[in-house]
Design a protein around this motif. Structure first.
Motif, mmCIF file in Angstrom:
data_model
loop_
_atom_site.group_PDB
_atom_site.id
_atom_site.type_symbol
_atom_site.label_atom_id
_atom_site.label_comp_id
_atom_site.label_asym_id
_atom_site.label_seq_id
_atom_site.Cartn_x
_atom_site.Cartn_y
_atom_site.Cartn_z
ATOM 1 N N VAL A 185 -11.726 -6.689 7.874
ATOM 2 C CA VAL A 185 -10.417 -6.365 8.468
ATOM 3 C C VAL A 185 -9.889 -5.052 7.904
ATOM 4 O O VAL A 185 -9.336 -4.216 8.634
ATOM 5 C CB VAL A 185 -9.415 -7.516 8.213
ATOM 6 N N GLY A 186 -10.061 -4.858 6.587
ATOM 7 C CA GLY A 186 -9.577 -3.631 5.959
ATOM 8 C C GLY A 186 -10.248 -2.387 6.510
ATOM 9 O O GLY A 186 -9.568 -1.382 6.790
ATOM 10 N N ILE A 187 -11.571 -2.428 6.701
ATOM 11 C CA ILE A 187 -12.270 -1.246 7.224
ATOM 12 C C ILE A 187 -11.887 -0.995 8.680
ATOM 13 O O ILE A 187 -11.789 0.160 9.111
ATOM 14 C CB ILE A 187 -13.796 -1.403 7.063
ATOM 15 N N CYS A 188 -11.619 -2.081 9.431
ATOM 16 C CA CYS A 188 -11.156 -1.900 10.808
ATOM 17 C C CYS A 188 -9.782 -1.231 10.835
ATOM 18 O O CYS A 188 -9.523 -0.352 11.667
ATOM 19 C CB CYS A 188 -11.111 -3.247 11.526
ATOM 20 N N LEU A 189 -8.909 -1.658 9.924
ATOM 21 C CA LEU A 189 -7.582 -1.036 9.848
ATOM 22 C C LEU A 189 -7.687 0.433 9.460
ATOM 23 O O LEU A 189 -6.955 1.282 9.984
ATOM 24 C CB LEU A 189 -6.712 -1.788 8.837
ATOM 25 N N LEU A 190 -8.600 0.745 8.542
ATOM 26 C CA LEU A 190 -8.777 2.132 8.131
ATOM 27 C C LEU A 190 -9.294 2.986 9.292
ATOM 28 O O LEU A 190 -8.830 4.111 9.502
ATOM 29 C CB LEU A 190 -9.744 2.198 6.947
ATOM 30 N N ALA B 36 -3.039 2.302 7.289
ATOM 31 C CA ALA B 36 -3.679 2.702 6.030
ATOM 32 C C ALA B 36 -3.133 1.904 4.857
ATOM 33 O O ALA B 36 -3.878 1.531 3.941
ATOM 34 C CB ALA B 36 -3.478 4.195 5.792
ATOM 35 N N ALA B 37 -1.824 1.626 4.870
ATOM 36 C CA ALA B 37 -1.224 0.845 3.789
ATOM 37 C C ALA B 37 -1.756 -0.576 3.775
ATOM 38 O O ALA B 37 -2.024 -1.153 2.707
ATOM 39 C CB ALA B 37 0.298 0.829 3.936
ATOM 40 N N MET B 38 -1.936 -1.177 4.936
ATOM 41 C CA MET B 38 -2.504 -2.520 5.014
ATOM 42 C C MET B 38 -3.926 -2.531 4.496
ATOM 43 O O MET B 38 -4.344 -3.454 3.785
ATOM 44 C CB MET B 38 -2.437 -3.025 6.450
ATOM 45 N N GLY C 178 1.832 -4.739 1.861
ATOM 46 C CA GLY C 178 1.365 -3.356 1.841
ATOM 47 C C GLY C 178 1.947 -2.539 2.976
ATOM 48 O O GLY C 178 2.301 -1.368 2.796
ATOM 49 N N ALA C 179 2.055 -3.165 4.168
ATOM 50 C CA ALA C 179 2.647 -2.455 5.309
ATOM 51 C C ALA C 179 4.102 -2.111 5.036
ATOM 52 O O ALA C 179 4.571 -1.019 5.389
ATOM 53 C CB ALA C 179 2.521 -3.314 6.567
ATOM 54 N N ALA C 180 4.825 -3.037 4.395
ATOM 55 C CA ALA C 180 6.227 -2.756 4.062
ATOM 56 C C ALA C 180 6.331 -1.611 3.062
ATOM 57 O O ALA C 180 7.159 -0.701 3.216
ATOM 58 C CB ALA C 180 6.888 -4.012 3.505
ATOM 59 N N ALA C 181 5.485 -1.650 2.027
ATOM 60 C CA ALA C 181 5.504 -0.565 1.039
ATOM 61 C C ALA C 181 5.097 0.755 1.664
ATOM 62 O O ALA C 181 5.685 1.807 1.378
ATOM 63 C CB ALA C 181 4.573 -0.915 -0.131
ATOM 64 N N GLY C 182 4.089 0.719 2.545
ATOM 65 C CA GLY C 182 3.655 1.949 3.207
ATOM 66 C C GLY C 182 4.713 2.529 4.114
ATOM 67 O O GLY C 182 4.864 3.760 4.194
ATOM 68 N N SER C 183 5.457 1.651 4.807
ATOM 69 C CA SER C 183 6.502 2.150 5.702
ATOM 70 C C SER C 183 7.611 2.840 4.921
ATOM 71 O O SER C 183 8.127 3.884 5.348
ATOM 72 C CB SER C 183 7.070 0.987 6.524
ATOM 73 N N ILE C 184 7.987 2.274 3.770
ATOM 74 C CA ILE C 184 9.027 2.904 2.955
ATOM 75 C C ILE C 184 8.556 4.256 2.420
ATOM 76 O O ILE C 184 9.291 5.259 2.471
ATOM 77 C CB ILE C 184 9.438 1.981 1.796
#
Length: 237
Positions: free
Chosen positions: A107-112, A143-145, A167-173
């Motif tokens: 899942v992580g590599i797909c998100l990347l 990318a954050a996810m 991670g998505a929340a931290a990345g959005s901020i």
């Protein structure tokens, strides 16, 4: 390999043999009624029984009778069976954990890849449109996810799905703070080619924010968002 060990009397070497058997998780029956090293091993084993039950320990300490040999044999067999059951359970748990880790990494590599695909997609979109802005927002979040999943895989803190949301929340901020700083100096940056160039910055920013989400949240919690110093009396200490 040694299946089980029975200790009868003996001295220091017998006691040491018992300690080695306990450390290597070998089924052990130290017959305490004969004293010696076997009794010392029984006393030590009473605190670290490994696979022996309280009944096994009681039988090992009981006086020797005609039925004691059978009790010793059944204790060895029972300890070996419990050892096998525990090892099988741990093996299954490791297998499930490995499969879970592999699924998370997939899942992580797909998100990347989805995050990186926003770069070529930005070249077929017109700057200043809603689609261009959506690409700019989606890239760091994906990318954050990915970064949070990679972090979770290396540390196994919690489920990768929950970690990816954090991670998505931290990345959005982190993304909003970075873009806000760019808009403060270049208000029209999102209307031209600058929005496309921002992708090369916000993707690594999002990944790092997800990878270090604890540091991001700790930093946010330490900020004095509402400053009350101006409300204090000048004469106050």
């Amino acid at each position: 390999s040694i299946v089980g060990l029975v200790l009868l009397g003996g001295g220091r070497s017998t006691f040491v043999a018992g300690l080695i058997a306990l450390s290597r998780k070998i089924a052990l029956v130290p017959v305490a009624c004969f004293g010696g090293g076997a009794e010392k091993a029984w006393r030590y084993m009473s605190h670290e029984p490994n696979f022996a039950t309280e009944d096994d320990m009681a039988k090992a300490a009981a006086a020797w009778t005609d039925a004691s040999a059978k009790a010793v044999a059944s204790s060895i067999i029972g300890q070996c069976r419990r050892k096998t059951e525990i090892e099988d359970r741990l093996r299954r748990e490791r297998y499930r954990a490995e499969r879970k880790t592999i699924r998370g990494l997939i899942v992580g590599i797909c998100l990347l890849l989805l995050s990186l695909s926003t770069i070529p997609a930005s070249y077929v979109s017109r700057p200043g449109t809603a689609f261009s802005a959506a690409l700019l927002v989606a890239a760091p979040l994906l990318a954050a996810m990915c970064g949070s999943i990679v972090r979770n895989t290396s540390e196994e803190l919690q489920g990768w799905l929950a970690t990816s949301i954090l991670g998505a929340a931290a990345g959005s901020i982190a993304f909003l703070l970075f873009v806000a700083a760019q808009l403060a100096t270049s208000p029209s940056i999102l209307n031209g080619e600058g929005a496309r160039r921002l992708l090369f910055f916000v993707i690594p920013i999002g990944f790092i924010a997800g990878l270090t989400l604890d540091a991001v949240y700790n930093k946010l919690r330490s900020q004095d968002v509402v400053r009350t110093s101006a409300l204090r009396d000048d004469d106050s200490p």
